[in-house]
Design a protein around this motif. Structure first.
Motif, PDB file in Angstrom:
ATOM      1  N   ALA A  26       7.488  75.806  53.617  1.00 26.86           N
ATOM      2  CA  ALA A  26       6.508  75.505  54.536  1.00 26.86           C
ATOM      3  C   ALA A  26       7.315  74.180  55.378  1.00 26.86           C
ATOM      4  CB  ALA A  26       5.132  74.851  54.022  1.00 26.86           C
ATOM      5  N   PHE A  27       6.727  73.948  56.384  1.00 28.04           N
ATOM      6  CA  PHE A  27       7.330  72.815  57.491  1.00 28.04           C
ATOM      7  C   PHE A  27       6.705  71.586  57.060  1.00 28.04           C
ATOM      8  CE2 PHE A  27       7.975  76.519  60.472  1.00 28.04           C
ATOM      9  CZ  PHE A  27       9.381  76.474  60.769  1.00 28.04           C
ATOM     10  N   ILE A  28       7.401  70.531  56.735  1.00 21.91           N
ATOM     11  CA  ILE A  28       6.835  69.281  56.219  1.00 21.91           C
ATOM     12  C   ILE A  28       7.374  68.168  57.221  1.00 21.91           C
ATOM     13  CG2 ILE A  28       6.861  70.085  53.647  1.00 21.91           C
ATOM     14  CD1 ILE A  28       9.073  68.466  53.323  1.00 21.91           C
ATOM     15  N   ILE A  29       6.669  66.980  57.009  1.00 22.39           N
ATOM     16  CA  ILE A  29       7.405  65.875  57.769  1.00 22.39           C
ATOM     17  C   ILE A  29       7.758  64.843  56.961  1.00 22.39           C
ATOM     18  CG2 ILE A  29       6.343  63.906  59.188  1.00 22.39           C
ATOM     19  CD1 ILE A  29       4.212  65.527  59.953  1.00 22.39           C
ATOM     20  N   ILE A  30       9.155  64.471  57.430  1.00 21.98           N
ATOM     21  CA  ILE A  30       9.913  63.667  56.517  1.00 21.98           C
ATOM     22  C   ILE A  30      10.251  62.300  57.476  1.00 21.98           C
ATOM     23  CG2 ILE A  30      12.037  62.894  55.399  1.00 21.98           C
ATOM     24  CD1 ILE A  30      12.090  65.891  54.431  1.00 21.98           C
ATOM     25  N   ASP A  31       9.733  61.239  57.211  1.00 21.81           N
ATOM     26  CA  ASP A  31      10.102  60.206  58.055  1.00 21.81           C
ATOM     27  C   ASP A  31      11.177  59.430  58.284  1.00 21.81           C
ATOM     28  OD1 ASP A  31       7.359  60.121  58.646  1.00 21.81           O
ATOM     29  OD2 ASP A  31       6.917  58.604  57.062  1.00 21.81           O
ATOM     30  N   ASP A  32      12.119  59.661  57.064  1.00 20.34           N
ATOM     31  CA  ASP A  32      13.470  59.067  56.947  1.00 20.34           C
ATOM     32  C   ASP A  32      14.387  60.294  56.980  1.00 20.34           C
ATOM     33  OD1 ASP A  32      15.820  58.034  56.581  1.00 20.34           O
ATOM     34  OD2 ASP A  32      15.081  56.629  54.836  1.00 20.34           O
ATOM     35  N   ALA A  33      15.220  60.413  57.898  1.00 26.24           N
ATOM     36  CA  ALA A  33      16.329  61.519  57.925  1.00 26.24           C
ATOM     37  C   ALA A  33      17.318  61.666  56.610  1.00 26.24           C
ATOM     38  CB  ALA A  33      17.115  61.617  59.257  1.00 26.24           C
ATOM     39  N   LYS A  34      17.261  60.404  56.286  1.00 30.48           N
ATOM     40  CA  LYS A  34      18.303  60.091  55.157  1.00 30.48           C
ATOM     41  C   LYS A  34      17.686  60.854  53.850  1.00 30.48           C
ATOM     42  CE  LYS A  34      20.438  55.911  56.980  1.00 30.48           C
ATOM     43  NZ  LYS A  34      20.664  54.509  56.764  1.00 30.48           N
ATOM     44  N   LYS A  35      16.584  61.278  53.862  1.00 33.01           N
ATOM     45  CA  LYS A  35      15.798  61.825  52.557  1.00 33.01           C
ATOM     46  C   LYS A  35      15.620  63.404  52.677  1.00 33.01           C
ATOM     47  CE  LYS A  35      13.042  57.689  51.773  1.00 33.01           C
ATOM     48  NZ  LYS A  35      11.667  57.322  51.782  1.00 33.01           N
ATOM     49  N   ILE A  36      16.209  63.738  53.726  1.00 36.93           N
ATOM     50  CA  ILE A  36      16.338  65.273  53.517  1.00 36.93           C
ATOM     51  C   ILE A  36      17.095  65.868  52.463  1.00 36.93           C
ATOM     52  CG2 ILE A  36      17.291  67.423  55.077  1.00 36.93           C
ATOM     53  CD1 ILE A  36      16.733  65.797  57.441  1.00 36.93           C
ATOM     54  N   LYS A  37      16.297  66.649  51.902  1.00 40.51           N
ATOM     55  CA  LYS A  37      17.271  67.131  50.489  1.00 40.51           C
ATOM     56  C   LYS A  37      18.005  68.714  50.830  1.00 40.51           C
ATOM     57  CE  LYS A  37      13.553  65.237  47.926  1.00 40.51           C
ATOM     58  NZ  LYS A  37      12.643  65.686  46.832  1.00 40.51           N
ATOM     59  N   THR A  38      18.776  69.153  49.822  1.00 44.75           N
ATOM     60  CA  THR A  38      19.611  70.192  50.078  1.00 44.75           C
ATOM     61  C   THR A  38      18.962  71.439  50.356  1.00 44.75           C
ATOM     62  OG1 THR A  38      19.636  70.525  47.589  1.00 44.75           O
ATOM     63  CG2 THR A  38      21.352  69.079  48.901  1.00 44.75           C
ATOM     64  N   HIS A  39      17.643  71.593  49.938  1.00 47.95           N
ATOM     65  CA  HIS A  39      16.900  72.777  50.417  1.00 47.95           C
ATOM     66  C   HIS A  39      16.013  72.788  51.351  1.00 47.95           C
ATOM     67  CE1 HIS A  39      14.302  70.201  47.612  1.00 47.95           C
ATOM     68  NE2 HIS A  39      13.331  70.733  48.333  1.00 47.95           N
ATOM     69  N   GLN A  40      16.332  71.605  52.165  1.00 48.00           N
ATOM     70  CA  GLN A  40      15.649  71.473  53.645  1.00 48.00           C
ATOM     71  C   GLN A  40      16.308  71.430  54.929  1.00 48.00           C
ATOM     72  OE1 GLN A  40      13.899  67.592  52.608  1.00 48.00           O
ATOM     73  NE2 GLN A  40      11.867  68.476  51.518  1.00 48.00           N
ATOM     74  N   ILE A  41      15.896  71.756  55.887  1.00 52.66           N
ATOM     75  CA  ILE A  41      16.582  71.882  57.377  1.00 52.66           C
ATOM     76  C   ILE A  41      15.772  71.528  58.263  1.00 52.66           C
ATOM     77  CG2 ILE A  41      16.245  74.473  57.377  1.00 52.66           C
ATOM     78  CD1 ILE A  41      18.851  74.701  58.951  1.00 52.66           C
ATOM     79  N   PRO A  42      16.326  70.426  59.016  1.00 52.59           N
ATOM     80  CA  PRO A  42      15.447  70.053  60.315  1.00 52.59           C
ATOM     81  C   PRO A  42      15.225  71.189  61.103  1.00 52.59           C
ATOM     82  CG  PRO A  42      17.303  68.707  59.777  1.00 52.59           C
ATOM     83  CD  PRO A  42      17.602  69.795  58.922  1.00 52.59           C
ATOM     84  N   VAL A  43      13.914  70.975  61.914  1.00 48.63           N
ATOM     85  CA  VAL A  43      13.498  72.007  62.731  1.00 48.63           C
ATOM     86  C   VAL A  43      14.364  72.131  64.003  1.00 48.63           C
ATOM     87  CG1 VAL A  43      11.647  72.488  64.407  1.00 48.63           C
ATOM     88  CG2 VAL A  43      10.974  72.114  62.071  1.00 48.63           C
ATOM     89  N   GLY A  44      15.107  70.891  64.340  1.00 47.41           N
ATOM     90  CA  GLY A  44      15.652  70.826  65.588  1.00 47.41           C
ATOM     91  C   GLY A  44      17.183  71.509  65.162  1.00 47.41           C
ATOM     92  N   ILE A  45      17.590  71.811  64.140  1.00 38.56           N
ATOM     93  CA  ILE A  45      18.626  72.631  63.650  1.00 38.56           C
ATOM     94  C   ILE A  45      18.255  74.037  63.434  1.00 38.56           C
ATOM     95  CG2 ILE A  45      20.514  72.863  61.957  1.00 38.56           C
ATOM     96  CD1 ILE A  45      20.998  70.482  63.505  1.00 38.56           C
ATOM     97  N   LEU A  46      17.266  74.354  62.754  1.00 39.54           N
ATOM     98  CA  LEU A  46      16.799  75.661  62.483  1.00 39.54           C
ATOM     99  C   LEU A  46      16.605  76.528  63.704  1.00 39.54           C
ATOM    100  CD1 LEU A  46      15.821  77.637  60.502  1.00 39.54           C
ATOM    101  CD2 LEU A  46      13.617  76.712  60.430  1.00 39.54           C
ATOM    102  N   LEU A  47      15.793  75.788  64.682  1.00 33.73           N
ATOM    103  CA  LEU A  47      15.538  76.596  65.866  1.00 33.73           C
ATOM    104  C   LEU A  47      16.379  76.155  67.168  1.00 33.73           C
ATOM    105  CD1 LEU A  47      11.448  76.365  65.521  1.00 33.73           C
ATOM    106  CD2 LEU A  47      13.191  78.090  64.835  1.00 33.73           C
TER     107      LEU A  47
END
Length: 262
Positions: free
Chosen positions: A7-28
Motif C-alpha cells: 500500500a501507499f503510506i505517508i512518511i513525514d521524514d524522508a530519512k525514515k524511508i526503509k529499504t522496502h519502501q520507494i517514494p512515489v516521486g521515484i516510482l512514477l
C-alpha cells in the motif's frame, strides 16, 4: 510505496524511508533513468523479483486512463437518456443501477442509505462473505423483497425470494420515498437480528451469503427479534442442516418458503 504492506503510506521524514519502501516521486517518475538509478542503489529493490513488481505497479498506474462523465440537474427522462449514452460508449451501467439512480430526485440514495450500511454491518461482524464484488449491491437489494411484500401487503410469492435473480427494482422504484426508507430500516433491523442469532447461538460461521439473506428475510416476516424457545430451536436446526450448494433457483425459492413456515 510500502512493499511489505502492499500500500501507499505517508512518511513525514524522508530519512525514515526503509529499504522496502520507494517514494512515489521515484516510482512514477516520467524519467525512466531516475527510477532505475534509485532502485539500482538499493540491495532490496534491485532484486529481480522486486524490480519486476515495481515495474508492474509503475506501468499499471502510469498507463491507466479514465473518463469522468458529469451531468447535473437532469430530469428523470434526461437521466435515462444520459445512461443510455454511457452504455453505448463504454462500460455497461447495470439495469439496477439505472433504475435506482432516478430515486435521487426524491432524496433516496440506495447505496449510501442501505447497501453500504448492509455491507458495513457484515464487516463489523466479520461476516463479509459476498461471492464477488458486484453481489455487494444485488444481494442486499434482493433482500428488500421481504419488506417490499409486507409494505405492499401481499402474500409471500416464491419469486420474491431474497436471491439476486428475484430483484424487484421496478416495484421498489414505484414505492414512495417514505415506503422505501421503511424497507431499508426493516431489512437492516432484521439483518441485525440474523447476525445476533448466529452469534448468540454459537453457530458456525456461514460460508455463503444465503445463510444471512434467508435469516434476514425470516426476521423481516417475524416482525420481531425475540423468538420463543421452540422457534429458536427450529431455526438453529434449520441453520445446521440447510445446504445451499448447487441448488437451482426453483429449489432455493422452495427452501425459503419452507423456512418461513417455521
Amino acid at each position: 510505496m510500502d512493499l511489505k504492506k502492499g500500500a501507499f503510506i505517508i512518511i513525514d521524514d524522508a530519512k525514515k524511508i526503509k529499504t522496502h519502501q520507494i517514494p512515489v516521486g521515484i516510482l512514477l517518475n516520467k524519467d525512466n533513468e531516475v527510477f532505475f538509478d534509485y532502485i539500482n542503489k538499493s540491495t532490496t529493490l534491485k532484486k529481480a523479483e522486486i524490480t519486476n513488481i515495481l515495474l508492474q505497479i509503475r506501468s499499471k498506474l502510469r498507463d491507466y486512463n479514465y473518463t469522468i462523465n458529469l451531468a447535473e440537474d437532469l430530469s428523470e427522462e434526461e437521466q435515462v437518456e444520459w445512461f443510455e449514452v454511457l452504455n453505448n460508449a463504454g462500460s455497461r451501467v447495470t439495469r439496477v443501477q439505472m433504475k435506482f439512480s432516478k430515486l435521487r430526485l426524491e432524496g433516496i440514495d440506495i447505496y449510501a442509505q442501505y447497501t453500504k450500511i448492509y455491507k458495513q454491518k457484515l464487516e463489523e461482524a466479520n461476516l463479509n462473505i459476498f461471492d464477488v464484488k458486484n453481489t455487494e449491491v444485488s444481494i442486499p437489494i434482493a433482500n428488500l423483497n421481504c419488506a417490499l411484500e409486507l409494505i405492499t401487503q401481499k402474500e409471500h410469492s416464491l419469486n420474491f425470494t431474497p436471491i439476486p435473480s428475484d430483484v424487484k427494482e421496478n416495484q421498489l422504484c414505484n414505492l414512495t420515498g417514505d415506503q422505501l426508507r421503511k424497507c431499508f430500516s426493516m431489512t437492516l433491523e432484521a439483518l441485525d437480528s440474523a447476525i445476533n442469532f448466529i452469534q448468540s447461538n454459537d453457530l458456525k460461521q456461514p460460508n455463503r451469503i444465503d445463510y444471512i439473506t434467508y435469516l434476514t428475510g425470516y426476521f423481516v416476516f417475524a416482525k420481531t427479534n425475540t423468538l420463543s424457545s421452540e422457534q429458536n430451536e427450529k431455526l438453529v436446526q434449520w441453520y445446521q442442516e440447510v445446504d445451499f450448494n448447487n441448488k437451482p433457483n426453483g429449489k432455493r425459492r422452495d427452501m425459503f418458503n419452507e423456512l418461513l413456515k417455521l
